[in-house]
Design a protein around this motif. Structure first.
Motif, PDB file in Angstrom:
ATOM      1  N   ALA A 159       0.985  -1.214   0.020  1.00 13.41           N
ATOM      2  CA  ALA A 159      -0.186  -0.041   0.226  1.00 13.41           C
ATOM      3  C   ALA A 159       0.895   1.234   0.060  1.00 13.41           C
ATOM      4  N   ALA A 160       2.030   1.329   1.014  1.00 13.47           N
ATOM      5  CA  ALA A 160       2.976   2.509   0.903  1.00 13.47           C
ATOM      6  C   ALA A 160       3.693   2.594  -0.514  1.00 13.47           C
ATOM      7  N   ALA A 161       3.781   1.588  -1.286  1.00 10.37           N
ATOM      8  CA  ALA A 161       4.421   1.586  -2.440  1.00 10.37           C
ATOM      9  C   ALA A 161       3.449   2.158  -3.711  1.00 10.37           C
ATOM     10  N   GLY A 162       2.071   2.243  -3.334  1.00  6.03           N
ATOM     11  CA  GLY A 162       1.257   2.562  -4.450  1.00  6.03           C
ATOM     12  C   GLY A 162       0.561   1.512  -5.043  1.00  6.03           C
ATOM     13  N   PHE A 163       0.532   0.318  -4.689  1.00  5.85           N
ATOM     14  CA  PHE A 163      -0.067  -0.799  -5.268  1.00  5.85           C
ATOM     15  C   PHE A 163      -1.648  -0.867  -4.522  1.00  5.85           C
ATOM     16  N   ARG A 164      -2.569  -1.091  -5.371  1.00  6.77           N
ATOM     17  CA  ARG A 164      -4.120  -0.800  -5.100  1.00  6.77           C
ATOM     18  C   ARG A 164      -4.579  -2.318  -4.989  1.00  6.77           C
ATOM     19  N   ASP A 165      -4.338  -3.102  -6.100  1.00  6.23           N
ATOM     20  CA  ASP A 165      -5.135  -4.313  -6.327  1.00  6.23           C
ATOM     21  C   ASP A 165      -4.046  -5.551  -5.962  1.00  6.23           C
ATOM     22  N   VAL A 166      -4.590  -6.491  -4.957  1.00  5.62           N
ATOM     23  CA  VAL A 166      -3.702  -7.462  -4.578  1.00  5.62           C
ATOM     24  C   VAL A 166      -4.659  -8.773  -4.831  1.00  5.62           C
ATOM     25  N   VAL A 167      -3.865  -9.765  -5.183  1.00  6.62           N
ATOM     26  CA  VAL A 167      -4.569 -11.006  -5.157  1.00  6.62           C
ATOM     27  C   VAL A 167      -3.854 -12.114  -4.110  1.00  6.62           C
ATOM     28  N   ILE A 168      -4.671 -13.008  -3.716  1.00 10.18           N
ATOM     29  CA  ILE A 168      -3.876 -13.817  -2.469  1.00 10.18           C
ATOM     30  C   ILE A 168      -4.572 -15.216  -2.746  1.00 10.18           C
ATOM     31  N   ASN A 169      -3.706 -16.184  -2.889  1.00  8.98           N
ATOM     32  CA  ASN A 169      -4.247 -17.349  -3.129  1.00  8.98           C
ATOM     33  C   ASN A 169      -4.410 -18.089  -1.835  1.00  8.98           C
ATOM     34  N   HIS A 170      -4.880 -19.229  -1.707  1.00 10.52           N
ATOM     35  CA  HIS A 170      -5.050 -19.948  -0.474  1.00 10.52           C
ATOM     36  C   HIS A 170      -5.497 -21.164  -0.644  1.00 10.52           C
ATOM     37  N   ALA A 171      -5.208 -22.060   0.538  1.00  8.09           N
ATOM     38  CA  ALA A 171      -5.505 -23.654   0.369  1.00  8.09           C
ATOM     39  C   ALA A 171      -5.767 -24.195   1.918  1.00  8.09           C
ATOM     40  N   HIS A 172      -4.522 -24.120   2.338  1.00  5.99           N
ATOM     41  CA  HIS A 172      -4.702 -24.555   3.760  1.00  5.99           C
ATOM     42  C   HIS A 172      -5.348 -23.591   4.806  1.00  5.99           C
ATOM     43  N   LEU A 173      -6.301 -23.796   5.357  1.00  5.93           N
ATOM     44  CA  LEU A 173      -6.847 -22.718   6.238  1.00  5.93           C
ATOM     45  C   LEU A 173      -7.242 -21.425   5.628  1.00  5.93           C
ATOM     46  N   GLY A 174      -7.519 -21.410   4.246  1.00  4.47           N
ATOM     47  CA  GLY A 174      -7.688 -20.296   3.692  1.00  4.47           C
ATOM     48  C   GLY A 174      -9.028 -19.297   3.978  1.00  4.47           C
TER      49      GLY A 174
END
Length: 233
Positions: free
Chosen positions: A42-57
């Motif tokens: 966020a501090a670097a100016g990114f706005r869109d983030v995708v997070i993958n998950h499986a274990h305890l997602g």
């Protein structure tokens, strides 16, 4: 540029800590590992983030929500039990990542890299990163990975030879074209794709000399926690 945080691993070496807590949610320096990434993105100016998950997602989604508390928009890419490995997970998330190069960050590391600066370094002569290739962040080999992964010839990544090797930091900017031929939901490690890109001259990189920790064991997590509490990194 969008960013993806890889958070699908089971964290076997971190057990029993990861029996009930996903590894990216383990705390260090007073906040979960993945929150360090979110705040820095966020501090670097990114706005869109995708997070993958499986274990305890579900716990990851409950803890992070839609990302608005950090000024981010978080979308999730769930994977089947056992996960899809790095390349398979990225390939599954491509519909969320779009057609432009994107930043990928391992969820189980800590690094003081300036994400904005690294993202800018991928832009040379108008090309965000090598077509169908990637630009990787490399670090000095840690004690637990003394053999390293690659070597640098200027900015070109080449196979590891001799003693001048470096370790992939788990941070890179990737062209989506690297992953488009991977069948959906097929587990695949990243290394074969990187080796193919090296052979084709499509892998570049730079060395980071700041703080970086691969939080792969409870001992390394405790060391990072103590260092952050002491202001040593």
């Amino acid at each position: 540029m969008k960013a993806m945080i890889l958070a699908a691993g089971r964290g076997e070496r971190m057990r029993p800590l990861t029996d009930h807590t996903p590894k990216p949610l383990l705390p260090a320096g007073g906040k979960p590992l993945i929150v360090w990434h979110l705040k820095k993105l966020a501090a670097a100016g990114f706005r869109d983030v995708v997070i993958n998950h499986a274990h305890l997602g579900a716990r990851i989604e409950q803890a992070l929500g839609d990302g608005s508390k950090w000024g981010l928009t978080i979308r999730y890419s769930p994977e089947p039990p056992g996960a899809l490995e790095t390349a398979g997970g990225i390939a599954k998330a491509l519909p969320l990542l779009g057609d432009a190069p994107f930043l990928v960050v391992n969820g189980d590391i800590w690094c003081d890299i300036d994400f904005a600066s690294f993202a800018r370094s991928t832009t040379a002569n108008g090309a965000p990163c090598p077509p169908a290739g990637a630009r990787l962040l490399l670090v000095a080999n840690p004690a637990h990975h003394a053999g390293g992964d690659f070597a640098l010839a200027g900015e070109r990544i080449v196979p590891a030879t001799g003693e001048q090797t470096l370790t992939y930091a788990g941070i890179g900017v990737f062209s989506p074209a690297m992953f488009r031929d991977i069948p959906t939901d097929q587990p695949l490690k990243l290394r074969p794709l990187l080796d193919t890109a090296i052979a084709a001259g499509r892998l570049t990189g730079e060395r980071h000399t700041g703080h970086w920790v691969d939080v792969g064991t409870p001992e390394r997590l405790a060391e990072l926690d103590a260092a952050l509490a002491a202001g040593a990194c």
